[in-house]
Design an enzyme around this catalytic site. Structure first.
Site, PDB file in Angstrom:
ATOM      1  N   SER A  11      -7.570   3.665   9.057  1.00  0.00           N
ATOM      2  CA  SER A  11      -8.298   3.594   7.792  1.00  0.00           C
ATOM      3  C   SER A  11      -7.576   2.680   6.810  1.00  0.00           C
ATOM      4  O   SER A  11      -8.160   1.754   6.240  1.00  0.00           O
ATOM      5  CB  SER A  11      -8.439   5.006   7.211  1.00  0.00           C
ATOM      6  OG  SER A  11      -8.996   4.950   5.914  1.00  0.00           O
ATOM      7  N   LYS A  21      -8.631  -1.698   6.023  1.00  0.00           N
ATOM      8  CA  LYS A  21      -8.924  -2.250   4.708  1.00  0.00           C
ATOM      9  C   LYS A  21      -7.931  -3.357   4.329  1.00  0.00           C
ATOM     10  O   LYS A  21      -8.310  -4.382   3.785  1.00  0.00           O
ATOM     11  CB  LYS A  21      -8.919  -1.141   3.657  1.00  0.00           C
ATOM     12  CG  LYS A  21     -10.193  -0.296   3.701  1.00  0.00           C
ATOM     13  CD  LYS A  21     -10.136   0.885   2.756  1.00  0.00           C
ATOM     14  CE  LYS A  21      -9.179   1.941   3.279  1.00  0.00           C
ATOM     15  NZ  LYS A  21      -9.311   3.244   2.608  1.00  0.00           N
ATOM     16  N   ARG A  64     -14.606  12.450   7.295  1.00  0.00           N
ATOM     17  CA  ARG A  64     -13.361  13.173   7.608  1.00  0.00           C
ATOM     18  C   ARG A  64     -13.011  14.159   6.503  1.00  0.00           C
ATOM     19  O   ARG A  64     -12.500  15.250   6.761  1.00  0.00           O
ATOM     20  CB  ARG A  64     -12.216  12.179   7.817  1.00  0.00           C
ATOM     21  CG  ARG A  64     -12.333  11.413   9.146  1.00  0.00           C
ATOM     22  CD  ARG A  64     -11.408  10.207   9.170  1.00  0.00           C
ATOM     23  NE  ARG A  64     -10.033  10.579   8.865  1.00  0.00           N
ATOM     24  CZ  ARG A  64      -9.158   9.790   8.254  1.00  0.00           C
ATOM     25  NH1 ARG A  64      -9.490   8.572   7.879  1.00  0.00           N
ATOM     26  NH2 ARG A  64      -7.937  10.221   8.018  1.00  0.00           N
ATOM     27  N   ASP A 120     -15.146   2.270   7.787  1.00  0.00           N
ATOM     28  CA  ASP A 120     -14.096   3.145   7.275  1.00  0.00           C
ATOM     29  C   ASP A 120     -14.582   3.964   6.100  1.00  0.00           C
ATOM     30  O   ASP A 120     -14.263   5.143   5.978  1.00  0.00           O
ATOM     31  CB  ASP A 120     -12.872   2.338   6.849  1.00  0.00           C
ATOM     32  CG  ASP A 120     -11.852   3.243   6.190  1.00  0.00           C
ATOM     33  OD1 ASP A 120     -11.295   4.093   6.909  1.00  0.00           O
ATOM     34  OD2 ASP A 120     -11.650   3.153   4.959  1.00  0.00           O
ATOM     35  N   HIS A 153       0.852  -1.190   0.000  1.00  0.00           N
ATOM     36  CA  HIS A 153       0.000   0.000   0.000  1.00  0.00           C
ATOM     37  C   HIS A 153       0.884   1.235   0.000  1.00  0.00           C
ATOM     38  O   HIS A 153       1.810   1.338   0.790  1.00  0.00           O
ATOM     39  CB  HIS A 153      -0.915   0.046   1.222  1.00  0.00           C
ATOM     40  CG  HIS A 153      -1.747   1.301   1.265  1.00  0.00           C
ATOM     41  ND1 HIS A 153      -2.921   1.410   0.551  1.00  0.00           N
ATOM     42  CD2 HIS A 153      -1.545   2.487   1.875  1.00  0.00           C
ATOM     43  CE1 HIS A 153      -3.418   2.627   0.740  1.00  0.00           C
ATOM     44  NE2 HIS A 153      -2.605   3.295   1.542  1.00  0.00           N
TER      45      HIS A 153
END
Lengths: 429, 429
Positions: free
Chosen positions: A187, A191, A172, A165, A86
């Site tokens: 967050s 995931k 947010r 989320d 990620h």
């Protein structure tokens, strides 16, 4: 069914700098997902978390509660280990495209659930959608089958993963509570953990074009996420990588696919190759495959084979011509010398303004839009040579894109000593 | 039309500890009132204000923007000056009832726009509504006419005054953002300034039964509100008064009306008389009438005449019998000695649980419910004498009311030296 609490009680606890209990966290996330905690209550709590923080236990529990709000994938039936990557988002960051098939070609399955881009950093799905026929939406069964047959899948995350989320992220975005490390970390990690990967490598960007502008904040985010991964039993490491300069020579959609294919073909910009290999080594190590050298696999052409198989499995044509922008505009070097600075944010904004990215999530993107630059920091340039090529379908976009490039690069006199910094700045494990 | 801003921009500014500009404040209050700033955005901003504060200029502008969100009353056509009083809320605080007619009888008009009670401190309108026939809702024309003819009006604040505050107050209640001095001060002062009074006396309660538990926080609130009044051209002073002990000998609705009538008749508990006179002197001074002695006017019976006229003008019958609770329960003194402590919060909660107050704003209240105590701190008590009489229409309420009184008072051995503290602790001007 979590213990019943009261939204105001939970808000007051965090407002007054107390630790939230496990039970409070479980309740508030569950109740927010169900709509029993209102958006305005969660917004107040998010601001209190942003200003007063959460400790490791709280963040870990918060992440767990978000995972528990939805389904959790399970790849234990696959014949090979899984690893995912990620990135916190960077300009010209197409690394997922060559990386996923490369790691798959090395024998480790890559279940990459991605999002679309919002803002100046672009989205992996937007880039891949410039390939004719390619589709981002897969069922869980299709995903699992493709992971077994091809070893790599890049597709849209379904609504079933961490719905808490999804709701909180949208909140947010409109309440000024994005920049809270506990909320960013939970967050991302909720995931990725729900996605079910066995190993995870985090590419935490730092610099002008990144979400984290300072090394300290990037390190804090990386350490928080690595701890969350450990708490959840996912083998997690993070690389802190430079995002003061954009990656490679392109920012956009089709232009980044082309650059990725160049890398898979054994060419491509050196920095993209370097970062792809560094992340591949971490993913392979996380999956227990230290016996394979990804550089050899890349050179062998097997990563390219995996790429083509991956694109075909999602109905794309890897050999089709990529879309091209209708209009282009060239910016030339103002003087001869050495390019000493190329600002990632300036380039990212230019690409975004040319139509490569979107301002609202329902906006379309242009497949052909983007920026190509013809020198990287450290390269010599000659007055009048092309420095940037701006691409868009709508010529009226050039003015604002040019404005964002202004002041975004420096050409120093010939002979000025200049050494570009490293791409991988540090490693957190 | 205020300059256009963006909600996230304003939230980020306060979140990151910057001062909000006048233009940002004007815009955010106006846009919130119109619904262009969402509840979740205002909730995040309110939490940021609570945790990061606002300076005097910001609070003053914020207050002005809330005033500008609605209509502003104008009493300049009246033949006499105006003065009003606002209490931050206390247990047994019926002072408005004798005070308004007293000050009117002294030649100063009192336009008292009140609210209903929520929680343990009760509401002035709830108390007055125990008088048969009396109505709280007046049109602006009725209010003005009554001020001219009677000199005093206590009525419900219309929806037209500071609608931004009305909306924000409801939001703060559910988002844990009530306890922010800038927001408390601007909420109170926006309504009082919009109400159009020429002079204002603030009764800022401090102690266990008050919103402000510490003298420091009460003083900060008082100083903030006095500054806001000055900035708006309203002659404003504040008294810091004790709310560790409840006022008088009653907490409830009809029981407090009766106690107020006792005061107007020249009797009543000494502390209620003392505070009524202290506040009356401040109101008269603020309105420029230092030539009248309210103690003389009270003794003369003219305050009682004004009370009856005020009640009649709003269709109430000042001579009708007041409602009585159907059930009563007496708590006796456990030992002989001196009452050294009577906790305001314990008494307030008991009255609330007996049905004198409401938990939600749509709940009804019982006119006859409440608590009567038969001794005040410093008074001698004899074992077995009645100490409290609990009143309610529903006997099943006694248990929880008794529970809240438990530990709420101390009887020390006979001869224990004890001097009650002063009611008026300090004055802020």
């Amino acid at each position: 069914m979590p213990t019943r609490h009261d939204a105001v009680e939970v808000i007051l606890a965090k407002r007054d700098r107390h630790e939230l209990t496990d039970s409070q966290i479980d309740w508030v996330i569950d109740a927010y997902t169900r709509g029993d905690v209102a958006d305005e209550q969660m917004a107040a709590l998010a601001m209190a978390v942003l200003l007063n923080g959460m400790n490791r236990r709280e963040i870990s529990r918060w992440t767990g509660a978000m995972i528990a709000s939805g389904e959790r994938m399970d790849f234990s039936s696959l014949s090979r280990p899984t690893a995912d990557k990620h990135s916190t988002g960077g300009v010209g960051d197409k690394i997922t495209l060559p990386l996923a098939p490369l790691v798959a070609a090395c024998g480790v399955a890559v279940p990459q659930l991605s999002g679309r881009g919002l803002g100046h950093t672009g989205g992996t799905l937007d880039k891949l959608e410039s390939i004719p026929g390619w589709r981002a939406a897969l069922s869980n069964e299709e995903m699992l089958a493709q992971l077994e047959s091809v070893g790599a899948v890049i597709c849209a995350a379904g609504d079933g993963l961490a719905p808490a989320d999804k709701k909180l992220y949208a909140l947010r975005d409109v309440t000024g509570t994005v920049e809270a490390i506990p909320l960013i970390a939970s967050s991302i990690m909720s995931k990725k953990i729900a996605e079910g990967t066995g190993a995870l490598v985090l590419d935490v960007k730092v610099g002008t074009g990144a979400f984290m502008k300072s090394l300290d904040s990037a390190r804090e985010l990386a350490e928080t996420m690595v701890a969350l991964g450990q708490d959840a039993g996912v083998h997690t490491v993070a690389l802190l990588t430079d995002m003061s300069t954009p990656l490679g020579l392109t920012a956009g959609n089709a232009v980044e696919v082309q650059e990725s294919v160049d890398v898979l073909a054994g060419g491509g910009p050196a920095d993209v190759v370097e970062l792809t290999l560094a992340l591949a080594r971490e993913m392979l190590a996380g999956a227990g495959r230290t016996d394979v050298d990804p550089a050899e696999v890349l050179a062998s052409g097997r990563a390219m084979d995996a790429w083509k198989a991956m694109i075909r499995a999602q109905d794309g044509d890897p050999d089709a011509a990529l879309p091209q922008a209708r209009e282009s505009h060239v910016v030339t070097a103002p003087s001869s010398g050495v390019l000493t600075r190329l600002d990632a944010m300036a380039v990212g904004l230019a690409a975004w303004r040319l139509g490569a990215g979107r301002a609202r999530k329902e906006d379309p993107v242009q497949a052909g839009a983007g920026v190509v630059w013809h020198a990287r920091p450290g390269d010599p340039v000659t007055a009048g040579q092309p420095l940037f090529t701006l691409l868009t379908d709508e010529a009226e976009r050039f003015d604002r894109a040019l404005a964002s490039l202004e002041g975004g690069y420096d050409v120093a006199p010939e002979g000025t000593p200049f050494t570009p910094g490293p791409i991988v700045i540090d490693r957190v494990s």
